[in-house]
Design a protein around this motif. Structure first.
Motif, PDB file in Angstrom:
ATOM      1  N   LEU A 135       7.739   6.436   8.578  1.00 57.46           N
ATOM      2  CA  LEU A 135       7.231   6.400   7.245  1.00 57.46           C
ATOM      3  C   LEU A 135       6.571   7.768   6.898  1.00 57.46           C
ATOM      4  N   ASN A 136       6.645   8.048   5.549  1.00 57.48           N
ATOM      5  CA  ASN A 136       6.331   9.450   5.085  1.00 57.48           C
ATOM      6  C   ASN A 136       5.103   9.378   4.027  1.00 57.48           C
ATOM      7  N   GLU A 137       4.532  10.235   3.766  1.00 54.59           N
ATOM      8  CA  GLU A 137       3.162  10.305   2.817  1.00 54.59           C
ATOM      9  C   GLU A 137       4.099  10.196   1.572  1.00 54.59           C
ATOM     10  N   GLY A 138       3.415   9.301   0.760  1.00 58.19           N
ATOM     11  CA  GLY A 138       4.190   8.549  -0.558  1.00 58.19           C
ATOM     12  C   GLY A 138       4.902   7.489  -0.341  1.00 58.19           C
ATOM     13  N   ASP A 139       5.287   7.050   0.906  1.00 55.06           N
ATOM     14  CA  ASP A 139       6.117   5.619   0.759  1.00 55.06           C
ATOM     15  C   ASP A 139       5.078   4.591   0.477  1.00 55.06           C
ATOM     16  N   TYR A 140       5.870   3.603  -0.202  1.00 59.16           N
ATOM     17  CA  TYR A 140       5.205   2.568  -0.557  1.00 59.16           C
ATOM     18  C   TYR A 140       5.568   1.080   0.283  1.00 59.16           C
ATOM     19  N   ILE A 141       4.698   0.682   1.079  1.00 60.52           N
ATOM     20  CA  ILE A 141       5.448  -0.443   2.058  1.00 60.52           C
ATOM     21  C   ILE A 141       4.618  -1.834   1.622  1.00 60.52           C
ATOM     22  N   THR A 142       5.321  -2.618   2.167  1.00 61.55           N
ATOM     23  CA  THR A 142       4.936  -3.949   1.860  1.00 61.55           C
ATOM     24  C   THR A 142       4.700  -5.013   2.943  1.00 61.55           C
ATOM     25  N   ALA A 143       4.261  -5.936   3.270  1.00 60.20           N
ATOM     26  CA  ALA A 143       4.309  -7.046   4.143  1.00 60.20           C
ATOM     27  C   ALA A 143       3.940  -8.146   3.776  1.00 60.20           C
ATOM     28  N   GLU A 144       4.843  -9.270   4.054  1.00 57.22           N
ATOM     29  CA  GLU A 144       4.538 -10.838   3.616  1.00 57.22           C
ATOM     30  C   GLU A 144       4.598 -11.770   4.666  1.00 57.22           C
ATOM     31  N   SER A 145       3.468 -12.548   4.865  1.00 53.59           N
ATOM     32  CA  SER A 145       3.488 -13.213   5.863  1.00 53.59           C
ATOM     33  C   SER A 145       3.577 -14.736   5.230  1.00 53.59           C
ATOM     34  N   VAL A 146       4.281 -15.476   5.936  1.00 53.06           N
ATOM     35  CA  VAL A 146       4.603 -17.027   5.457  1.00 53.06           C
ATOM     36  C   VAL A 146       4.391 -17.855   6.628  1.00 53.06           C
ATOM     37  N   ILE A 147       3.121 -18.855   6.636  1.00 54.21           N
ATOM     38  CA  ILE A 147       2.957 -19.520   7.485  1.00 54.21           C
ATOM     39  C   ILE A 147       2.975 -21.108   6.893  1.00 54.21           C
ATOM     40  N   GLU A 148       4.209 -21.752   7.416  1.00 56.21           N
ATOM     41  CA  GLU A 148       4.424 -22.947   6.598  1.00 56.21           C
ATOM     42  C   GLU A 148       3.701 -24.205   7.271  1.00 56.21           C
ATOM     43  N   SER A 163       0.414  13.763  14.084  1.00 58.12           N
ATOM     44  CA  SER A 163       0.324  15.153  14.202  1.00 58.12           C
ATOM     45  C   SER A 163       1.993  15.606  13.977  1.00 58.12           C
ATOM     46  N   MET A 164       2.802  14.649  13.601  1.00 62.35           N
ATOM     47  CA  MET A 164       4.340  15.004  13.513  1.00 62.35           C
ATOM     48  C   MET A 164       4.525  14.934  12.052  1.00 62.35           C
ATOM     49  N   GLY A 165       3.586  14.633  11.111  1.00 54.73           N
ATOM     50  CA  GLY A 165       3.689  14.510   9.781  1.00 54.73           C
ATOM     51  C   GLY A 165       4.188  13.328   9.376  1.00 54.73           C
ATOM     52  N   LYS A 166       4.224  12.039  10.135  1.00 54.92           N
ATOM     53  CA  LYS A 166       4.669  10.660   9.765  1.00 54.92           C
ATOM     54  C   LYS A 166       3.643   9.755   9.895  1.00 54.92           C
ATOM     55  N   ALA A 167       3.696   8.433   8.967  1.00 46.94           N
ATOM     56  CA  ALA A 167       2.593   7.801   9.231  1.00 46.94           C
ATOM     57  C   ALA A 167       2.314   7.280  10.490  1.00 46.94           C
ATOM     58  N   HIS A 168       1.057   7.296  11.005  1.00 46.50           N
ATOM     59  CA  HIS A 168       0.366   6.675  12.203  1.00 46.50           C
ATOM     60  C   HIS A 168       0.965   5.186  12.312  1.00 46.50           C
ATOM     61  N   LYS A 191       8.262  -3.660   4.903  1.00 44.00           N
ATOM     62  CA  LYS A 191       9.528  -3.197   4.470  1.00 44.00           C
ATOM     63  C   LYS A 191       8.872  -1.809   3.478  1.00 44.00           C
ATOM     64  N   ARG A 192       9.974  -0.886   3.338  1.00 41.71           N
ATOM     65  CA  ARG A 192       9.863   0.092   2.372  1.00 41.71           C
ATOM     66  C   ARG A 192      11.198  -0.091   1.461  1.00 41.71           C
ATOM     67  N   GLN A 193      10.610  -0.707   0.363  1.00 39.23           N
ATOM     68  CA  GLN A 193      11.703  -1.339  -0.555  1.00 39.23           C
ATOM     69  C   GLN A 193      12.367  -2.441   0.132  1.00 39.23           C
ATOM     70  N   MET A 225       0.967  -1.301  -0.017  1.00 34.56           N
ATOM     71  CA  MET A 225       0.009   0.114  -0.200  1.00 34.56           C
ATOM     72  C   MET A 225       0.874   1.473   0.067  1.00 34.56           C
ATOM     73  N   THR A 226       0.289   2.305  -0.422  1.00 32.69           N
ATOM     74  CA  THR A 226       0.870   3.684  -0.339  1.00 32.69           C
ATOM     75  C   THR A 226       0.267   4.514   0.789  1.00 32.69           C
ATOM     76  N   ILE A 227       1.316   5.162   1.593  1.00 36.32           N
ATOM     77  CA  ILE A 227       0.988   6.138   2.776  1.00 36.32           C
ATOM     78  C   ILE A 227       0.332   7.252   1.964  1.00 36.32           C
ATOM     79  N   ARG A 228      -1.019   7.564   2.494  1.00 39.57           N
ATOM     80  CA  ARG A 228      -1.476   8.751   2.046  1.00 39.57           C
ATOM     81  C   ARG A 228      -1.578  10.119   3.185  1.00 39.57           C
ATOM     82  N   LYS A 229      -2.046  11.334   2.767  1.00 37.50           N
ATOM     83  CA  LYS A 229      -1.725  12.128   3.811  1.00 37.50           C
ATOM     84  C   LYS A 229      -2.781  11.954   4.977  1.00 37.50           C
ATOM     85  N   GLU A 230      -3.975  11.544   4.744  1.00 33.52           N
ATOM     86  CA  GLU A 230      -4.814  11.190   5.835  1.00 33.52           C
ATOM     87  C   GLU A 230      -4.512  10.182   6.688  1.00 33.52           C
TER      88      GLU A 230
END
Length: 135
Positions: A86-99, A45-50, A113-115, A36-41
Motif C-alpha cells: 500500500l502507498n501513501e494516499g491509498d484509501y483502504i476498507t475492511a468489512e467484517s460480517v459476523i452472522e 523504510s521502503m516507502g510502503k504502508a507499514h 481492499k483498495r477499491q 481510512m487513507t494511508i498517510r506519510k507517517e
C-alpha cells in the motif's frame, strides 16, 4: 444499546483508531465496514504502508462488528496475510460480517481492499463476555 450504534460509541472512545483516521462507513447488527487513507507517517523504510496499518484497520472492523450483538467482545487470536503493498494516499476498507452468535467464540475472515482489489486477509477469533453495552 442498539447494536448498530455500538461501533460509533467504541470509535468515540478509541484514540488509536481515531489517530489512524478510521471512519465507519456502514454499521448494522453483525456487520461493520470501516475505511481510512494511508498517510506519510504510516510508511515504513521502503516507502510502503507499514503492515500494522492494514492490520489495525481490519482489527477495528472485526472488533466493532463483534460488539454489535450487544455484549463486550474481545479478540483472542488474530493474524493477517499481506497480499499487495500500500502507498501513501491509498484509501483502504475492511468489512467484517459476523452472522452466527451461538456461543462464546466467534470466527471471521476480513478482506482489506483498495477499491475492489484485495490487499490483505485478516483472520480473527473473538470471545464474547457476559458484560453488556449500555447507553
Amino acid at each position: 444499546m442498539n447494536g448498530e450504534k455500538i461501533p460509533f460509541k467504541m470509535l468515540s472512545q478509541d484514540p488509536y483508531s481515531t489517530w489512524l483516521g478510521i471512519e465507519i462507513l456502514e454499521s448494522e447488527l453483525g456487520r461493520c465496514k470501516v475505511g481510512m487513507t494511508i498517510r506519510k507517517e504510516m510508511l515504513n523504510s521502503m516507502g510502503k504502508a507499514h503492515g500494522g496499518i492494514s492490520y489495525a484497520l481490519a482489527d477495528t472492523a472485526f472488533g466493532f462488528a463483534a460488539n454489535t450483538h450487544g455484549k463486550y467482545a474481545v479478540s483472542i487470536e488474530t493474524s493477517i496475510n499481506h497480499i499487495e503493498t500500500l502507498n501513501e494516499g491509498d484509501y483502504i476498507t475492511a468489512e467484517s460480517v459476523i452472522e452466527k452468535v451461538k456461543n462464546k467464540l466467534g470466527f471471521n475472515i476480513i478482506e482489506v481492499k483498495r477499491q475492489e482489489e484485495v490487499v490483505a486477509l485478516f483472520k480473527g477469533v473473538v470471545y464474547r463476555t457476559n458484560k453488556e453495552w449500555i447507553e
